[in-house]
Write an enzyme that holds these catalytic residues in place. Structure first.
Site, PDB file in Angstrom:
ATOM      1  N   GLY A  51      -6.311 -11.021   7.794  1.00 41.95           N
ATOM      2  CA  GLY A  51      -6.623  -9.739   7.170  1.00 41.95           C
ATOM      3  C   GLY A  51      -7.917  -9.661   6.379  1.00 41.95           C
ATOM      4  N   GLU A  63      -8.645 -12.360  -0.235  1.00 42.17           N
ATOM      5  CA  GLU A  63      -7.446 -11.811   0.409  1.00 42.17           C
ATOM      6  C   GLU A  63      -7.667 -10.321   0.682  1.00 42.17           C
ATOM      7  OE1 GLU A  63      -5.055 -12.103   2.150  1.00 42.17           O
ATOM      8  OE2 GLU A  63      -3.149 -12.427   1.139  1.00 42.17           O
ATOM      9  N   ASP A  64      -6.961  -9.795   1.674  1.00 41.49           N
ATOM     10  CA  ASP A  64      -7.096  -8.358   1.964  1.00 41.49           C
ATOM     11  C   ASP A  64      -6.278  -7.514   0.992  1.00 41.49           C
ATOM     12  OD1 ASP A  64      -4.685  -9.289   3.007  1.00 41.49           O
ATOM     13  OD2 ASP A  64      -4.860  -8.262   4.930  1.00 41.49           O
ATOM     14  N   ASP A 101       0.649  -7.722  -2.212  1.00 40.55           N
ATOM     15  CA  ASP A 101       1.785  -6.808  -2.216  1.00 40.55           C
ATOM     16  C   ASP A 101       2.848  -7.380  -3.169  1.00 40.55           C
ATOM     17  OD1 ASP A 101       3.193  -4.546  -1.014  1.00 40.55           O
ATOM     18  OD2 ASP A 101       4.365  -6.003   0.084  1.00 40.55           O
ATOM     19  N   GLY A 151       3.087 -10.427  -3.859  1.00 43.74           N
ATOM     20  CA  GLY A 151       2.408 -11.543  -4.519  1.00 43.74           C
ATOM     21  C   GLY A 151       2.919 -12.905  -4.051  1.00 43.74           C
ATOM     22  N   THR A 197       2.818 -14.458  -1.132  1.00 45.04           N
ATOM     23  CA  THR A 197       1.873 -15.246  -0.336  1.00 45.04           C
ATOM     24  C   THR A 197       0.882 -15.975  -1.242  1.00 45.04           C
ATOM     25  OG1 THR A 197       2.025 -13.511   1.338  1.00 45.04           O
ATOM     26  CG2 THR A 197       0.263 -15.120   1.609  1.00 45.04           C
ATOM     27  N   LYS A 214      -1.301  -3.923  -4.814  1.00 44.12           N
ATOM     28  CA  LYS A 214      -0.213  -2.962  -5.066  1.00 44.12           C
ATOM     29  C   LYS A 214       0.621  -3.511  -6.216  1.00 44.12           C
ATOM     30  CE  LYS A 214       0.575  -1.891  -0.126  1.00 44.12           C
ATOM     31  NZ  LYS A 214       1.565  -2.046   0.967  1.00 44.12           N
ATOM     32  N   ASP A 231      -3.900  -4.806   9.373  1.00 43.02           N
ATOM     33  CA  ASP A 231      -3.377  -4.442  10.691  1.00 43.02           C
ATOM     34  C   ASP A 231      -1.999  -3.800  10.653  1.00 43.02           C
ATOM     35  OD1 ASP A 231      -1.945  -6.850   9.965  1.00 43.02           O
ATOM     36  OD2 ASP A 231      -1.349  -6.989  12.066  1.00 43.02           O
ATOM     37  N   ARG A 283      -7.502  -3.446  12.919  1.00 42.84           N
ATOM     38  CA  ARG A 283      -8.268  -4.229  11.938  1.00 42.84           C
ATOM     39  C   ARG A 283      -9.742  -3.824  11.930  1.00 42.84           C
ATOM     40  NH1 ARG A 283      -5.115  -8.595  10.214  1.00 42.84           N
ATOM     41  NH2 ARG A 283      -3.719  -9.510  11.757  1.00 42.84           N
TER      42      ARG A 283
END
Ligand code: IMP
Length: 185
Positions: free
Chosen positions: A45, A99-100, A103, A105, A107, A131, A161, A167
């Site tokens: 991403g 990072e893209d 969310d 958190g 990951t 977010k 994506d 993407r």
């Protein structure tokens, strides 16, 4: 329900993204002046954002990548897996994770824990989107550089994506509110 681009609307325009990246890069350059900076893109991403960001950074910046997967479709599976790792040691380096979107958190929480034992001089986190309302209580992630804090909407484009597609769009798009419920988001 199978979603396509017509279910999405432009959310953050290309010009706005590029202007924000220039601002973020200015801050990063100042913070890492004279440091041995390694930009680490979290695939897939982040690749578009990273390409734009690193072109504002000092020419000595090195780039590496790793891959962590945690998503299928629009809903989190809660699964976090490191698919492949950095190609170089980060001992003594100043690492900027790119990072893209953050969310829940999960990951980044997991990734930061794993990298923290490798002897880097510092590890910072840079994300295009965040977010914050989605953060899990037991997840501790501190974001050093954030492009845009957004509400809880499913977004795509500019590296992000939907099942591998979209993407390559230049803008960030968000799922239209009228289709959110039908899409199960
Ligand atoms: P987290 O572990 O819940 O923070 O999830 C982070 C990852 O989920 C990101 O790197 C994205 O790959 C994916 N993700 C989260 N939200 C979205 C979204 O709105 N659109 C596309 N991918 C997303």
């Amino acid at each position: 329900m199978e979603l396509s681009l017509k279910d999405f609307e432009v959310f953050i325009k290309e010009e706005t993204i590029q202007a924000r990246i220039a601002e973020m890069a200015e801050k990063i350059c100042a913070d890492f002046e004279g440091k041995d900076l390694v930009a680490v893109g979290v695939l897939k991403g982040s690749f578009v954002f990273m390409a734009d960001l690193v072109r504002h950074l000092p020419p000595e910046t090195t780039c590496d990548f790793l891959r962590v997967s945690s998503y299928e479709g629009v809903k989190s599976t809660g699964k976090v897996r490191i698919d492949f790792d950095l190609t170089q040691p980060i001992q003594g380096k100043d690492v900027l994770i790119i990072e893209d979107i953050i969310d829940t958190g999960l990951t980044m929480h997991c990734l930061m824990q794993r990298l923290s034992v490798r002897g880097a001089n510092s590890i910072s986190l840079c994300t295009l989107l965040d977010k914050p309302s989605r953060r899990k209580d037991d997840v501790d992630v501190s974001v050093n550089y954030c492009g845009f804090k957004i509400e809880n909407r499913f977004v795509l484009g500019y590296g992000l994506d939907l099942d591998g597609k979209y993407r390559n769009l230049r803008d960030v798009y968000a799922l239209r509110s009228e289709v959110e419920e039908a899409a199960g988001y």
